[in-house]
Scaffold this motif. Structure first.
Motif, short mmCIF file in Angstrom:
data_model
loop_
_atom_site.label_atom_id
_atom_site.label_comp_id
_atom_site.label_asym_id
_atom_site.label_seq_id
_atom_site.Cartn_x
_atom_site.Cartn_y
_atom_site.Cartn_z
N GLN A 99 0.96 -1.04 0.01
CA GLN A 99 0.03 0.01 -0.07
C GLN A 99 0.94 1.15 -0.13
O GLN A 99 1.80 1.29 0.51
CB GLN A 99 -1.00 0.01 1.21
CG GLN A 99 -0.21 -0.22 2.58
CD GLN A 99 -0.35 -1.68 3.00
OE1 GLN A 99 0.15 -2.40 2.50
NE2 GLN A 99 -1.18 -1.93 4.08
N GLU A 100 0.35 2.32 -0.73
CA GLU A 100 1.17 3.68 -0.53
C GLU A 100 0.74 4.30 0.68
O GLU A 100 -0.32 3.85 1.68
CB GLU A 100 0.34 4.62 -1.85
CG GLU A 100 0.56 3.94 -3.03
CD GLU A 100 2.11 3.98 -3.51
OE1 GLU A 100 2.83 4.67 -2.95
OE2 GLU A 100 2.48 3.07 -4.42
N GLU A 101 1.32 5.26 1.14
CA GLU A 101 1.58 5.96 2.40
C GLU A 101 0.33 6.58 2.57
O GLU A 101 -0.57 6.43 3.62
CB GLU A 101 2.47 7.08 2.41
CG GLU A 101 2.54 7.83 3.86
CD GLU A 101 3.28 6.80 4.75
OE1 GLU A 101 2.72 6.94 6.01
OE2 GLU A 101 3.92 5.98 4.59
N GLU A 102 -0.60 7.29 1.67
CA GLU A 102 -1.84 7.67 1.74
C GLU A 102 -2.52 7.00 0.42
O GLU A 102 -2.60 7.78 -0.68
CB GLU A 102 -2.02 9.12 1.59
CG GLU A 102 -1.34 9.83 2.86
CD GLU A 102 -1.46 11.30 2.91
OE1 GLU A 102 -2.06 11.80 2.14
OE2 GLU A 102 -0.72 11.99 3.97
N ASP A 103 -3.37 6.09 0.56
CA ASP A 103 -4.13 5.50 -0.51
C ASP A 103 -5.69 5.72 -0.10
O ASP A 103 -6.28 5.57 0.81
CB ASP A 103 -3.77 3.93 -0.41
CG ASP A 103 -4.54 3.08 -1.46
OD1 ASP A 103 -5.84 3.29 -1.64
OD2 ASP A 103 -3.95 2.45 -2.38
N GLU A 104 -6.31 6.40 -1.30
CA GLU A 104 -7.58 6.94 -1.07
C GLU A 104 -8.47 5.94 -1.18
O GLU A 104 -9.55 5.87 -0.33
CB GLU A 104 -8.06 7.82 -2.52
CG GLU A 104 -7.91 6.80 -3.79
CD GLU A 104 -8.39 7.73 -5.07
OE1 GLU A 104 -9.12 8.22 -4.98
OE2 GLU A 104 -7.73 7.66 -6.02
#
Length: 394
Positions: free
Chosen positions: A321-326
């Motif tokens: 996962q990315e740091e801030e995943d929508e």
């Protein structure tokens, strides 16, 4: 010792019971005909002590729970079969028995045969716990074949199996025993709770288990953590389980963490089926460390408020996962609004642990119940030390 007591427990006392003389004082004042539970875990029993215990067990008439987890620490491999045989043979005809727990005993494949008569002849018990016994493929196959024979005998008698729960994790069952387990599960068809984590079962074995468990329509809890569902891009295991989950309308808890569900971030077909509502009662889904990426998170986000409305706990930690995943943010918000929880990042776990600690701290401290000493405690000064280690629960 009060004859109305229903639970005999010396659990976790660290007693070394070698002989009949060692164990008899713990049993002498107990009426076996009223005992419903025995808990001997966390002590170590020799052959002679086990034989004396077996004599006590044979006299029980309403025994429901037999807990003998971790009772052979420090015992020789030559001792364990004799001790185990005495205990299990004493339980063969106990129609009241619901649960047998033999977890955390280092049987290995060499010491499982004494369990077989119990597994085949006692067809009333519902719960079998064999966790962390070092069974290996050969020992696992012996246990599974015994369960298979039990199912066949019940069928021959025109009776439905009573087996509901099997917990057999950390046993190195591997592919060598998986097909026999699958056959046993299918033959019983009554399983509600199956937990087989950390067994080194790879794709072909996983596929066999999926096909076998598909014959158990009442499954509610399934834990296959840390086994392998894919092999070199082949998805036979995923295919079998995608088909199997449609057979489990009551499924509430599924743990597939560390199961290699995806290789390069592709959406596993199994998760596509789950996200689209194959199991409408699913409450808890654990998917840690499965190489999952954005497309899978997107799929869950699109369905979290529709086909996944029953889902209250979703664990996606240690994926890509990315740091801030929508998509993860959407899932987290939706679940929070209905009182659920998404675990996707390390801080989510830390927050959950803090909440648990706060909840524990807020619980009122209960005063320990003070019990009057029994007549037996007063009468036998020379056995007072032993008797003080026996916990009898009313």
């Amino acid at each position: 010792m009060a004859t109305s007591s229903r639970v005999l427990s010396i659990s976790g006392r660290g007693l070394k019971l070698d002989t009949r003389v060692d164990i008899e004082p713990l049993l002498a004042t107990v009426d076996p005909t009223v005992i419903e539970e025995v808990h001997f875990g966390g002590n170590t029993l020799g052959v002679e002590a086990s034989q004396a215990l077996a004599e006590f067990l044979k006299k029980t008439t309403v025994l429901k729970i037999a807990d003998f987890a971790d009772i052979f620490t420090g015992r020789l491999i030559t001792e364990i079969p004799l001790a185990l045989s005495a205990i299990c043979d004493a339980l063969k005809d106990k129609t009241s028995l619901v649960e047998l727990n033999l977890s955390d005993n280092a049987f290995g494949g060499r010491s499982v045969d004494p369990i077989v008569p119990f597994l085949t002849e006692n067809r009333g018990f519902q719960i079998l716990k064999l966790n962390n016994n070092g069974l290996g493929p050969a020992g696992g196959a012996v246990i599974a074949n015994a369960l298979l024979k039990s199912a066949e005998l019940s069928k021959a008698d025109g009776k439905k199996s009573n087996l509901r729960t099997v917990i057999c994790g950390r046993n190195r069952l591997e592919n060598g025993s998986a097909p026999v387990w699958a056959e046993a599960y299918a033959a019983h068809g009554t399983l509600v709770d199956v937990r087989m984590p950390q067994n080194g079962i790879r794709m072909d074995g996983i596929a066999a288990l999926g096909r076998g468990l598909a014959k158990c329509p009442n499954l509610e809890h399934v834990d296959l953590q840390d086994n392998v569902f894919m092999d070199d891009g082949e998805i036979t295991g995923l295919d079998a389980w995608t088909e199997a989950i449609s057979s489990w309308p009551e499924l509430r808890m599924l743990n597939l963490s560390d199961c290699y569900l995806s290789t390069d971030g592709e959406v596993p077909i199994l998760l596509s089926a789950l996200a689209r509502g194959s199991n409408s009662k699913l409450h808890t889904l654990q998917l840690q460390n499965n190489n999952l990426e954005g497309e899978t998170f997107k799929l869950f986000a699109e369905n979290i408020s529709t086909t996944l409305m029953s889902l209250m706990s979703l664990d996606l930690q240690d994926n890509d996962q990315e740091e801030e995943d929508e998509h993860l943010e959407k899932i987290a918000l939706s679940m929070k609004q209905r009182g659920g929880k998404l675990l996707a990042y390390e801080e989510d776990l830390e927050e959950e642990e803090e909440e648990e600690e706060e909840a524990e701290a807020a619980e009122p401290v209960k005063e320990e119940e003070v019990k009057e000493p029994t007549a037996a405690d007063k009468a036998a000064d020379d056995l007072a030390d032993l008797l003080s280690k026996v916990e009898i629960k009313a």
